[in-house]
Write a protein that holds these residues in place. Structure first.
Motif, PDB file in Angstrom:
ATOM      1  N   ALA A 162       0.299   4.127   0.849  1.00 15.08           N
ATOM      2  CA  ALA A 162       0.097   4.921   2.066  1.00 15.08           C
ATOM      3  C   ALA A 162       0.981   4.434   3.213  1.00 15.08           C
ATOM      4  CB  ALA A 162      -1.371   4.879   2.481  1.00 15.08           C
ATOM      5  N   SER A 163       1.488   3.219   3.128  1.00 11.85           N
ATOM      6  CA  SER A 163       2.337   2.675   4.188  1.00 11.85           C
ATOM      7  C   SER A 163       3.817   2.985   3.979  1.00 11.85           C
ATOM      8  CB  SER A 163       2.150   1.159   4.286  1.00 11.85           C
ATOM      9  OG  SER A 163       2.749   0.517   3.169  1.00 11.85           O
ATOM     10  N   ASP A 189       0.847  -1.190   0.000  1.00 14.18           N
ATOM     11  CA  ASP A 189       0.000   0.000   0.000  1.00 14.18           C
ATOM     12  C   ASP A 189       0.885   1.243   0.000  1.00 14.18           C
ATOM     13  OD1 ASP A 189      -1.790   2.056   0.414  1.00 14.18           O
ATOM     14  OD2 ASP A 189      -2.555   1.270   2.315  1.00 14.18           O
TER      15      ASP A 189
END
Length: 162
Positions: free
Chosen positions: A28-29, A26
Motif C-alpha cells: 500500500a506504500s 507494505d
C-alpha cells in the motif's frame, strides 16, 4: 503454493518485493507510476515475457521475470533469462526461493528452452551461493551500460517505497 503470471492487481506487491530485499515493504506504500503501468502492460502483452508470482493464500511471497529469448545458438532453441528474483524478507530460508526457481526452470523446460540464464549483482554473495546450490554455474562475465533516458522506446523507472 501457486506459481503463475502476476495480475495487474498484484503490481504493488511485486514492486514492494523489488523495492527492498532486506525488509518487508507494505504494498500500500508503493507508488505505481505510469511508467510501471506501461512496463507491466508491455510484459503482460508479450508472449516472450512473464512476471511470475509465487502466491500462498492470496499473499504474494515471491516474484521473478522470465524472458524467453530466441537465438541461433543451441540449435535455434530459446533460452530463458530470469531476472528480478525476490522472496519476501520475512519468508526467506524456508525453501520458497528454491521452489520459485525450480518451478520457473520447469516452465522454461516445458517451453523447450535449451538453457536458463540469470544475472545477479556481484555484491549479492548469498544469492550466488543459492544459485550455485540450484546447479547454476558461473560461466560468463556480464557487462552493463547505463543509458541516459531519451524519447525512444526504452524506458527506466525507480521503485519508490516508504
Amino acid at each position: 503454493m501457486i506459481l503463475r503470471p502476476a495480475t495487474r492487481a498484484e503490481l504493488p506487491a511485486v514492486l514492494a518485493l523489488l523495492a527492498d530485499e532486506d525488509r518487508v515493504v507494505d504494498p500500500a506504500s508503493v507508488v505505481v507510476t505510469e511508467a510501471y503501468e506501461r512496463a507491466f502492460a508491455d510484459i503482460e502483452a508479450d508472449p516472450r515475457n512473464e512476471m511470475l508470482v509465487l502466491v500462498d493464500d492470496g499473499l504474494v511471497l515471491g516474484c521473478l521475470q522470465a524472458t524467453y529469448v530466441p537465438g541461433l545458438g543451441k540449435g535455434g532453441a530459446e533460452r530463458a533469462l530470469i531476472e528480478a528474483v525476490r522472496i519476501r524478507a520475512d519468508r526467506r530460508g524456508g525453501g520458497l526461493g528454491r521452489e520459485l526457481m525450480e518451478r520457473a526452470v520447469a516452465r522454461a523446460k516445458e517451453r523447450g528452452c535449451a538453457l536458463v540464464q540469470l544475472t545477479s549483482n556481484k555484491q549479492r554473495a548469498d544469492a550466488h551461493r543459492f544459485y550455485a546450490r540450484l546447479g547454476f554455474a558461473r560461466s560468463h562475465d556480464g557487462f552493463k551500460l547505463a543509458l541516459q533516458p531519451s524519447s525512444g522506446s526504452c524506458r527506466t523507472a525507480t521503485v519508490h517505497g516508504n
